[in-house]
Design an enzyme around this catalytic site. Structure first.
Site, short mmCIF file in Angstrom:
data_model
loop_
_atom_site.label_atom_id
_atom_site.label_comp_id
_atom_site.label_asym_id
_atom_site.label_seq_id
_atom_site.Cartn_x
_atom_site.Cartn_y
_atom_site.Cartn_z
N ASP A 16 36.72 24.37 40.58
CA ASP A 16 35.87 25.19 39.68
C ASP A 16 35.88 24.77 38.21
OD1 ASP A 16 35.80 26.50 42.11
OD2 ASP A 16 36.06 28.50 41.28
N LYS A 102 31.15 27.75 46.94
CA LYS A 102 31.80 28.91 47.56
C LYS A 102 31.25 30.21 46.98
CE LYS A 102 35.86 28.63 44.51
NZ LYS A 102 35.79 29.86 43.72
N CYS A 141 41.51 31.01 41.14
CA CYS A 141 40.98 30.10 42.16
C CYS A 141 41.94 28.98 42.53
CB CYS A 141 39.61 29.58 41.72
SG CYS A 141 38.41 30.94 41.69
#
Ligand SMILES: [Zn+2]
Length: 190
Positions: A16, A102, A141
């Site tokens: 990310d 995602k 994350c």
């Protein structure tokens, strides 16, 4: 320069590293931009070794369940196909990098790059036994990706200099690192 020498069953997961998670972004992580240089070096090492690089990204709908308007904890961020969802400027993804999107559906969130994706399957198909993980954010994350990787049976190395934390509560980053190590991950500088 990266110290990592990727072995034949290694892969890199870049978590990310998107504009909304960098300073000035919709959900900016303090010093989040500092992960870019060490990750570029790590990606270069994996590319040269012919080992796979995966890049996960939050890829939300405009009405995603994690947004405050829907009772979630976060301001709107990483809405698919908007500038904020793009990978960080300066992040040098190799052409062969495999992008893993995602939390794409409005009613499901996933901090982990494994949640609702075929990442585990793709890793297994490439003969991966050990994953190196860096990116944003340490306490969300990265943490959840690392824990899921361990649960899925992979060896995990967290690139300690290539992660940064949100720190909703001070100390969250350090607690996340401790949790990952307790679960079996190894911490290493890139
Ligand atoms: Zn999100």
């Amino acid at each position: 320069m990266a110290n990592i020498v990727p072995g034949p069953s290694d892969a890199l997961i870049v978590v990310d590293v998107q504009r909304d998670f960098l300073p000035g972004g919709a959900l900016g992580v303090a010093h989040g931009d500092e992960v870019v240089a060490p990750l570029n070096a790590a990606m270069g090492a994996f590319e040269r070794a012919g080992r796979p690089v995966f890049a996960s990204r939050d890829w939300h709908t405009p009405d995603h369940c994690s947004f405050k308007a829907r009772g979630g904890p976060w301001p709107p961020h990483c809405v698919a196909n908007t500038p904020g969802a793009r990978f960080a400027e300066g992040l040098q993804l190799p052409p062969s990098a495999i992008v893993v999107s995602k939390a794409e559906s409005a009613d499901a969130d996933s901090y982990s790059a494994f949640g609702g994706t075929d990442l585990a399957l793709q890793l297994e198909r490439k003969g991966v036994k050990r994953v190196f993980v860096g990116g944003l954010a340490t306490d969300y994350c990265v943490l959840n990706t690392v824990l899921d990787a361990l649960t899925a049976g992979f060896e995990v190395v967290v690139l300690g200099d290539a992660v940064r934390a949100v720190e909703v509560s001070p100390g969250d980053g350090a607690r996340a690192i401790a949790k990952m190590e307790q679960a079996g991950a190894r911490l290493q500088a890139s």
